[in-house]
Design an enzyme around this catalytic site. Structure first.
Site, PDB file in Angstrom:
ATOM      1  N   LEU A   1       0.947  -1.673   0.461  1.00 54.01           N
ATOM      2  CA  LEU A   1       0.088  -0.429   0.136  1.00 54.01           C
ATOM      3  C   LEU A   1       0.992   1.360  -0.130  1.00 54.01           C
ATOM      4  O   LEU A   1       0.747   2.314  -0.449  1.00 54.01           O
ATOM      5  CB  LEU A   1      -1.001   0.051   1.605  1.00 54.01           C
ATOM      6  CG  LEU A   1      -2.003  -1.324   1.525  1.00 54.01           C
ATOM      7  CD1 LEU A   1      -3.049  -0.750   2.562  1.00 54.01           C
ATOM      8  CD2 LEU A   1      -2.629  -0.781  -0.182  1.00 54.01           C
TER       9      LEU A   1
ATOM     10  N   GLY B   1       7.560   3.670   2.033  1.00 53.26           N
ATOM     11  CA  GLY B   1       8.573   5.097   2.879  1.00 53.26           C
ATOM     12  C   GLY B   1      10.120   5.622   2.984  1.00 53.26           C
ATOM     13  O   GLY B   1      10.464   3.770   2.681  1.00 53.26           O
TER      14      GLY B   1
ATOM     15  N   MET C   1      11.005   5.071   5.462  1.00 57.83           N
ATOM     16  CA  MET C   1      11.751   4.215   7.141  1.00 57.83           C
ATOM     17  C   MET C   1      10.332   3.247   7.202  1.00 57.83           C
ATOM     18  O   MET C   1      10.885   1.603   7.719  1.00 57.83           O
ATOM     19  CB  MET C   1      10.992   5.391   8.408  1.00 57.83           C
ATOM     20  CG  MET C   1      10.994   4.388   9.460  1.00 57.83           C
ATOM     21  SD  MET C   1      12.522   4.360  10.846  1.00 57.83           S
ATOM     22  CE  MET C   1      13.273   5.546  10.296  1.00 57.83           C
TER      23      MET C   1
ATOM     24  N   ASP D   1       4.917  15.053  10.765  1.00 61.73           N
ATOM     25  CA  ASP D   1       5.321  14.952   9.655  1.00 61.73           C
ATOM     26  C   ASP D   1       4.056  15.216   8.741  1.00 61.73           C
ATOM     27  O   ASP D   1       3.529  14.432   7.996  1.00 61.73           O
ATOM     28  CB  ASP D   1       6.253  14.020   8.955  1.00 61.73           C
ATOM     29  CG  ASP D   1       6.411  13.114   7.985  1.00 61.73           C
ATOM     30  OD1 ASP D   1       6.796  12.216   7.500  1.00 61.73           O
ATOM     31  OD2 ASP D   1       6.725  14.651   6.713  1.00 61.73           O
TER      32      ASP D   1
ATOM     33  N   VAL E   1       4.222  -0.589   4.672  1.00 60.84           N
ATOM     34  CA  VAL E   1       2.945  -1.168   4.806  1.00 60.84           C
ATOM     35  C   VAL E   1       1.768  -1.792   3.614  1.00 60.84           C
ATOM     36  O   VAL E   1       2.332  -1.426   2.711  1.00 60.84           O
ATOM     37  CB  VAL E   1       2.141   0.460   4.875  1.00 60.84           C
ATOM     38  CG1 VAL E   1       0.389   0.004   5.354  1.00 60.84           C
ATOM     39  CG2 VAL E   1       2.777   1.453   5.846  1.00 60.84           C
TER      40      VAL E   1
ATOM     41  N   LYS F   1       2.834  -2.715   8.812  1.00 60.41           N
ATOM     42  CA  LYS F   1       4.227  -1.803   8.739  1.00 60.41           C
ATOM     43  C   LYS F   1       5.049  -2.642   9.080  1.00 60.41           C
ATOM     44  O   LYS F   1       4.692  -3.545  10.109  1.00 60.41           O
ATOM     45  CB  LYS F   1       3.669  -0.816   9.337  1.00 60.41           C
ATOM     46  CG  LYS F   1       4.938  -0.053   9.050  1.00 60.41           C
ATOM     47  CD  LYS F   1       3.921   1.587   9.761  1.00 60.41           C
ATOM     48  CE  LYS F   1       5.772   2.644   8.708  1.00 60.41           C
ATOM     49  NZ  LYS F   1       5.169   4.114   9.607  1.00 60.41           N
TER      50      LYS F   1
END
Length: 461
Positions: free
Chosen positions: A15, A18, A20, A142, A23, A38
């Site tokens: 999905l 990123g 980090m 963020d 997902v 995640k």
């Protein structure tokens, strides 16, 4: 050897990606429900992004889970579970799966800007969510369009608390000297200074940047990272009222106050922003996918339009991934095409299939399964051959049977069509490959069940 994650969850669709985390949309094999999983981005652990140590990455991941566990608001997905100890590559969080589009994708589809009512609706909901978060007390740090999810009925969800921080209390510092926390295009000017503590006013500035973008189609400051940093700290954005003359003056003033350089000049709190915007917010009309004069809303094409135009309208929405808007159109069209005077059974069946597919993509699994079962029966009983449409319908039916734990039925459905898919579409076609992958999964489960029973006899899967 399978990990704890693989034993419990079946990862299905990526999905989001990123720096980090990753997902995935996944299926909880134990509780039989769709979830969002995640995990830490393997590139981080391999040292492919920056020089962060695995233990620092793990500490941030744990912090995000700890923050998520404290959040209980309709505008924030619920954290169901997490594995936070052990090797960083094995850690995961299990979140409520919410289907929708990110604000980033919404802006792309609306040529960079939203109509006034939708934009104010999104901002008002976000301010309400932030008011709750700031009371905990946590700051997001963020806020940006890719971290905002909008559901089919324009309900807002705030995502990704990966760099969130507590304020007003001592806590371990997880940032490094000189490291910027956030996304430059939406960062408050004070955050470009070292040793600045996290505060809610930084989130209010970021919310102002997003609202400015939604209404004007442009960011307050543009250019490369250095140019944007300079703009946030030293320049004034173009007055929003000049770019949006129809914006009520009190709302325009509120947005410009959110973008104030000095923290003291910004609104008092997220709650005060929400209260002001809810007073001006107009309830959004049907979600708008085009604003050209005379264009029908996406939810329902004008009945007075010719049938072929409505079919094209539905197909455009379908191909663009707007399943929530395409589904009611296809249901309407299929009912019309099935009337005795229409005499278009193939078009009617195709519309039914697309409506069922929309339901599946929107997460309405039970409804989609019911519709695919009925359509498969209908196509098999027809005198005229249904061809590829029946294969597609039965493929999705088999995948849904697997997803709802009807494993024996799924094996029978997919086994029946696998050779036909290969003959019709080719062994390397996406549909054939998808059926093959599903059958492999199902047969592996059957093999595991047989070994556990230690009988060597046939075991239903």
């Amino acid at each position: 050897m399978q990990t704890i994650l693989q034993d419990r969850f079946e990862l299905r669709t990526l999905l989001g990606r990123g720096s980090m985390g990753l997902v995935w949309q996944a299926w909880d094999l134990q509780l039989k429900r769709a979830v969002a999983i995640k995990i830490i981005n393997p590139e981080r652990l391999a040292g492919g992004v920056d020089d962060m140590k695995p233990q620092d990455i793990q500490a941030r991941f744990v912090r995000e889970a700890e923050v998520g566990a404290r959040l209980h608001h309709a505008g924030i997905p619920t954290l169901y579970d997490a594995l936070l100890s052990g090797s960083p590559k094995d850690l995961y969080m299990v979140w409520e799966l919410v289907l929708g589009d990110t604000l980033h994708h919404k802006l792309d589809r609306h040529s960079g800007r939203l109509p006034l009512a939708e934009a104010l609706n999104v901002t008002a909901q976000l301010a309400d969510i932030l008011a709750y978060v700031h009371e905990i007390p946590i700051v997001h740090r963020d806020l940006k369009p890719s971290n905002i999810l909008i559901t089919e009925d324009w309900q807002v969800r705030l995502l990704d608390f990966g760099v969130a921080a507590r304020f007003g209390a001592d806590h371990p510092r997880l940032t490094r000297a000189g490291e910027l926390m956030g996304t430059v295009a939406y960062m408050a000017p004070e955050l470009f200074q070292e040793h600045v503590k996290a505060a809610p006013q930084g989130d209010l500035y970021s919310l102002g940047c997003m609202t400015y973008e939604m209404l004007t189609g442009q960011l307050p400051f543009t250019g490369d990272a250095v140019a944007m940093m300079y703009g946030h700290r030293n320049a004034e954005p173009a007055a929003i009222h000049d770019l949006c003359p129809d914006l009520p003056s009190p709302v325009a003033n509120l947005i410009m106050r959110m973008l104030a350089k000095n923290i003291a000049d910004r609104p008092e709190s997220a709650r005060s922003i929400a209260d002001e915007l809810f007073a001006y917010r107009a309830a959004p009309a049907q979600p708008i996918e085009t604003t050209a004069p005379g264009t029908p809303t996406a939810g329902a094409a004008a009945p007075s339009q010719p049938l072929n135009i409505r079919l094209i309208h539905a197909l455009v929405l379908f191909d663009d991934g707007n399943y929530g808007q395409a589904r009611p159109l296809y249901l309407q069209l299929s009912a019309e095409l099935e009337q005795p005077d229409a005499q278009q059974p193939d078009e009617a069946a195709d519309c039914r299939a697309k409506a069922a597919y929309c339901a599946m993509r929107l997460g309405n699994i039970t409804q989609a399964l019911t519709e695919y079962e009925a359509l498969a029966t209908h196509l098999q009983q027809r005198e005229a051959p249904a061809g590829d449409l029946l294969l597609d319908v039965r493929l999705n039916l088999g995948l849904l049977q697997e997803q709802t734990d009807q494993l024996q039925a799924a094996v029978e459905t997919l086994s029946d069509i696998y050779k036909r898919l290969g003959a019709s579409k080719g062994s390397n076609a996406p549909e054939t490959a998808e059926a093959r992958a599903a059958l492999n999964r199902l047969l592996m489960k059957a093999s595991s069940a047989a070994k556990e029973s230690n009988t060597g006899s046939h075991v239903d899967v």
